[in-house]
Design a protein around this motif. Structure first.
Motif, PDB file in Angstrom:
ATOM      1  N   SER A   1       0.828  -1.204   0.000  1.00 51.78           N
ATOM      2  CA  SER A   1       0.000   0.000   0.000  1.00 51.78           C
ATOM      3  C   SER A   1       0.864   1.257   0.000  1.00 51.78           C
ATOM      4  O   SER A   1       2.088   1.212   0.179  1.00 51.78           O
ATOM      5  N   ASP A   2       0.193   2.399  -0.174  1.00 48.57           N
ATOM      6  CA  ASP A   2       0.905   3.673  -0.156  1.00 48.57           C
ATOM      7  C   ASP A   2       1.464   3.995   1.223  1.00 48.57           C
ATOM      8  O   ASP A   2       2.291   4.893   1.360  1.00 48.57           O
ATOM      9  N   SER A   3       1.020   3.285   2.245  1.00 53.28           N
ATOM     10  CA  SER A   3       1.546   3.495   3.594  1.00 53.28           C
ATOM     11  C   SER A   3       2.947   2.915   3.746  1.00 53.28           C
ATOM     12  O   SER A   3       3.652   3.234   4.698  1.00 53.28           O
ATOM     13  N   ALA A   4       3.343   2.056   2.809  1.00 53.03           N
ATOM     14  CA  ALA A   4       4.654   1.402   2.887  1.00 53.03           C
ATOM     15  C   ALA A   4       5.398   1.562   1.555  1.00 53.03           C
ATOM     16  O   ALA A   4       5.803   2.659   1.193  1.00 53.03           O
ATOM     17  N   LEU A   5       5.547   0.463   0.793  1.00 55.53           N
ATOM     18  CA  LEU A   5       6.333   0.524  -0.441  1.00 55.53           C
ATOM     19  C   LEU A   5       5.577   1.132  -1.614  1.00 55.53           C
ATOM     20  O   LEU A   5       6.169   1.716  -2.516  1.00 55.53           O
ATOM     21  N   GLY A   6       4.253   0.921  -1.645  1.00 51.32           N
ATOM     22  CA  GLY A   6       3.465   1.467  -2.744  1.00 51.32           C
ATOM     23  C   GLY A   6       3.673   0.761  -4.065  1.00 51.32           C
ATOM     24  O   GLY A   6       3.504   1.358  -5.133  1.00 51.32           O
ATOM     25  N   ARG A   7       4.044  -0.525  -4.019  1.00 47.95           N
ATOM     26  CA  ARG A   7       4.220  -1.292  -5.258  1.00 47.95           C
ATOM     27  C   ARG A   7       3.960  -2.764  -4.993  1.00 47.95           C
ATOM     28  O   ARG A   7       3.994  -3.214  -3.849  1.00 47.95           O
ATOM     29  N   ARG A   8       3.720  -3.499  -6.043  1.00 48.95           N
ATOM     30  CA  ARG A   8       3.428  -4.926  -5.930  1.00 48.95           C
ATOM     31  C   ARG A   8       4.680  -5.687  -5.524  1.00 48.95           C
ATOM     32  O   ARG A   8       5.757  -5.502  -6.085  1.00 48.95           O
TER      33      ARG A   8
END
Length: 412
Positions: free
Chosen positions: A370-377
């Motif tokens: 999620s955008d709260s962490a890495l923001g990527r798959r």
């Protein structure tokens, strides 16, 4: 619609709900929604406001319902002089367990890794010692293999964090069998016993595996385990036993699942063998900006889904500990149903713990992406495709790990 499309659509919807005003703050475009937002925000601040005064160690202790950060009291002491205890109580009730395992880990602290046999423990300990160079206890790839309680109370009692790796019970039991059957240690320790060895062909493994399982599903004494592994709920025993060595612990076939679950819930980090790469990504992110350079590099270069298959194959091969090369199988679904039923009989508690761990892990992955962490798959489709059929045996044969992941992403 694939999960990447769902992720993009969710982000677009969230962005469409907000517009920036002149001072840089964001408000919903709908006035009624704006008033509701203010109301709920005010209520939330009344509840969680006192938490702003709690340091990280106190918050961690409060979330677990354990002693405070100093270890001297069961009551949380707040610097604001009061009002915080009711908020902590609310937080303990409302916070999902997985959120405890998304909080930062200080790489300068001491880590305790509970090594359960055949759950990639040697690989993790090598990773901690040789690659990350963190302060890890114990400092030996081949053991010692203590229970959680023994390690926390005796062997590694000064550690700040307790970590563990769990494994699909079906695959865990097969790995124990092949370790006893094919590794140099297994051959030596089972010498002069009746451990089944009819041959080394593909079908011989199946026959001997079924015979080995049959020994434990009979009313044979607990200590009769060919001087190797006793597969009955091995992981749950590690979570409930007080012994220094599980192989000789007469805790029996059915450890207390409630106690095992409580122990699991209080661990600081839980890796899964089936998702060892993704587990690394979660750990490295939680180590933060002060993480070892190897962790930061791995997080940046490997924790996404844009790599080639060649690069993916090399991710963990440098640190992966291999004990033997025989008895390996790409799938265990083709084993005889009667044999698989014996495995399920011997691992009823382990299956409950692992299913819970898998659900929480997917929630943790959704947070990490999620955008709260890495923001990527990070958890890639090819990995889910690999494990979806292999893990379908859980929950009475209805488990779908891909759907579980997708649901977690949509809830995040």
């Amino acid at each position: 619609m694939n999960i990447d499309t769902l992720l993009r659509r969710r982000q677009s919807l969230l962005a469409a709900k907000e517009v920036s005003d002149g001072d840089g703050s964001c408000f919903p475009t709908n006035t009624l929604l704006s008033k509701s937002l203010y109301t709920y925000t005010a209520l939330a601040l009344l509840v969680i406001g006192p938490l702003l005064f709690i340091d990280n160690q106190q918050l961690k202790a409060a979330l677990r319902g354990s002693a405070d950060a100093s270890g001297t009291s069961n009551n949380i002491v707040h610097s604001d002089g009061g009002g915080g205890e009711s908020s902590i109580s609310f937080l303990k009730q409302a916070t999902p367990n997985y959120l405890i395992r998304t909080t930062p880990l200080n790489p300068a602290e001491k880590f305790s890794f509970v090594h359960i046999s055949k759950c990639a423990g040697s690989t993790w300990i090598r990773l901690f010692m040789d690659v990350l160079k963190l302060n890890i206890c114990p400092r030996a790839e081949a053991g010692p293999e203590h229970s959680v309680a023994y390690q926390q109370n005796y062997a590694c009692k000064h550690a700040n964090y307790t970590l563990i790796s769990l494994r699909s019970p079906r695959h865990h039991v097969w790995s124990q069998f092949t370790m006893c059957r094919y590794s140099s240690w297994g051959i030596s320790t089972t010498a002069n016993t009746s451990f089944p060895r009819t041959g080394e062909k593909y079908k011989d493994d199946e026959v001997d595996f079924d015979s080995w399982l049959g020994h434990f599903t009979k009313d044979s004494p607990f200590y009769s385990y060919y001087r190797c592994y006793h597969p009955a709920n091995f992981q749950s025993r590690a979570l409930t036993s007080n012994s220094s060595y599980l192989g000789s612990d007469p805790i029996g076939f059915n450890p207390n699942v409630t106690l095992a679950m409580d122990t699991y819930n209080n661990l600081d980090f839980v890796a899964l063998v089936e998702f060892i790469h993704e587990s690394q990504c979660m750990l490295y992110h939680r180590l933060g900006n002060k993480a070892p350079s190897a962790a930061i590099s791995y997080l940046s270069n490997s924790c996404h889904c844009e790599e080639t298959k060649k690069k993916k194959k090399k991710k963990n091969e440098e640190i992966h500990v291999v004990h033997h090369n025989k008895g390996k199988r790409s799938t265990l679904r083709d084993l005889p149903p009667a044999t698989l039923s014996k495995v399920e009989y011997l691992t009823s508690a382990d299956m409950q713990i692992y299913t819970t761990a898998l659900r929480n892990f997917m929630a943790e992955m959704a947070w990490l992406e999620s955008d709260s962490a890495l923001g990527r798959r990070v958890l890639c489709p090819i990995v889910l495709e690999r494990w979806e059929p292999e893990l379908a045996y859980l929950d009475g044969g209805t488990f779908n790990v891909t759907q579980l992941y997708q649901d977690a992403v949509m809830k995040q």
